[in-house]
Design a protein around this motif. Sequence first.
Motif, PDB file in Angstrom:
ATOM      1  N   GLU A 124       0.514  65.290 -12.905  1.00 40.14           N
ATOM      2  CA  GLU A 124       0.408  66.557 -12.183  1.00 40.14           C
ATOM      3  C   GLU A 124      -1.051  67.006 -12.204  1.00 40.14           C
ATOM      4  OE1 GLU A 124       1.205  71.218 -13.208  1.00 40.14           O
ATOM      5  OE2 GLU A 124       2.704  69.777 -13.928  1.00 40.14           O
ATOM      6  N   GLY A 125      -1.668  67.100 -11.042  1.00 35.13           N
ATOM      7  CA  GLY A 125      -3.056  67.541 -10.987  1.00 35.13           C
ATOM      8  C   GLY A 125      -3.891  66.707 -10.040  1.00 35.13           C
ATOM      9  N   GLU A 126      -5.173  67.019  -9.988  1.00 37.92           N
ATOM     10  CA  GLU A 126      -6.091  66.283  -9.130  1.00 37.92           C
ATOM     11  C   GLU A 126      -6.440  64.938  -9.755  1.00 37.92           C
ATOM     12  OE1 GLU A 126      -9.354  69.038  -8.640  1.00 37.92           O
ATOM     13  OE2 GLU A 126      -8.509  69.743  -6.734  1.00 37.92           O
ATOM     14  N   THR A 127      -6.890  64.001  -8.915  1.00 35.92           N
ATOM     15  CA  THR A 127      -7.258  62.668  -9.375  1.00 35.92           C
ATOM     16  C   THR A 127      -8.586  62.257  -8.744  1.00 35.92           C
ATOM     17  OG1 THR A 127      -6.220  61.472  -7.541  1.00 35.92           O
ATOM     18  CG2 THR A 127      -4.808  62.049  -9.423  1.00 35.92           C
ATOM     19  N   LEU A 128      -9.079  61.113  -9.175  1.00 39.43           N
ATOM     20  CA  LEU A 128     -10.237  60.516  -8.522  1.00 39.43           C
ATOM     21  C   LEU A 128      -9.847  60.048  -7.121  1.00 39.43           C
ATOM     22  CD1 LEU A 128     -11.534  58.331 -11.494  1.00 39.43           C
ATOM     23  CD2 LEU A 128     -12.667  60.348 -10.567  1.00 39.43           C
ATOM     24  N   PRO A 129     -10.811  59.907  -6.209  1.00 39.55           N
ATOM     25  CA  PRO A 129     -10.495  59.354  -4.883  1.00 39.55           C
ATOM     26  C   PRO A 129     -10.117  57.882  -5.023  1.00 39.55           C
ATOM     27  CG  PRO A 129     -12.865  59.672  -5.128  1.00 39.55           C
ATOM     28  CD  PRO A 129     -12.230  60.299  -6.324  1.00 39.55           C
ATOM     29  N   TRP A 130      -8.846  57.580  -4.885  1.00 34.15           N
ATOM     30  CA  TRP A 130      -8.310  56.255  -5.215  1.00 34.15           C
ATOM     31  C   TRP A 130      -6.991  56.099  -4.488  1.00 34.15           C
ATOM     32  CZ3 TRP A 130      -3.772  54.566  -7.337  1.00 34.15           C
ATOM     33  CH2 TRP A 130      -3.748  53.361  -8.046  1.00 34.15           C
ATOM     34  N   SER A 131      -6.761  54.939  -3.886  1.00 41.27           N
ATOM     35  CA  SER A 131      -5.489  54.704  -3.215  1.00 41.27           C
ATOM     36  C   SER A 131      -5.192  53.214  -3.196  1.00 41.27           C
ATOM     37  CB  SER A 131      -5.519  55.237  -1.783  1.00 41.27           C
ATOM     38  OG  SER A 131      -4.295  54.970  -1.128  1.00 41.27           O
TER      39      SER A 131
END
Length: 260
Positions: A124-131
């Motif tokens: 739950e929360g923001e993450t690094l730019p990653w996909s």
Amino acid sequence: MPAEGPTRPMRGAPCWVSLLARDLKAAQDFYATVLGWTFRPTTLGEEFSLALADGDPVAGIGALAPSIQVAVAWTAYFSVEDADDTAARIRERGATVAVGPLRIGPGRAALAADRDGATFGFWEGETLPWSVGHGKAPACLELRTRDAFAAAIFYAEVFDWAKPGGCEVTYEDEQVLVRDGTHTVAALRGGAVEAAPDPRVRPQWHVHFPVRDLEKVTTAARSAGGSVLPVDPAVDEDAGRRAVIRDPDGGIFSVTAIPS
């Protein structure tokens, strides 16, 4: 690292992968040799590091506390809006929340296992730019399970897949594909619909990292103390362009050849 700041992934989409190793330095050395990763410290302390490939965030590697007697394994994390609500959904469906939810840095995380024993995490929360499927991130996340259709129902209920604002789910060629609106981010594979579950399958989420030279990577893995596991072409149609590797600590991951 890319200049973009933290982001909030689509609800239910994979948002990170990590490994807890018994010897952090040895694990870093192995993955640096095999996959060319570099590492930098994180705000979580000396026992956690961020793996980078050409400056892009790829994965996390942390030190497993000696008191925790669990197998070393790669874990896929999925983005959720409310970690407590997700934990309750998992328990309501007869699965297990093993750790958390716990406050970790800017968010909250937990580790769980589905009803067949496949482990996964949620965040739950923001993450690094990653996909998944983009850049240096894993090329694919794949759940190998006894009954892909039943597993898809479980994860769809837990993560709100197929609901407005969540991931899209389709059933194609006897596998369940999960998309974030632009591309496939996970695949669930097992028995066909109405087929009996295969008792030989050990349910597990597999992380596939992209590589340019499959032979070079597998040779480096053996030289660094790892092992390359046999792949059955009758089961894995991509056996010719992927390999399954076990690191010296027992962590299993796959590498998938991509065009040069």
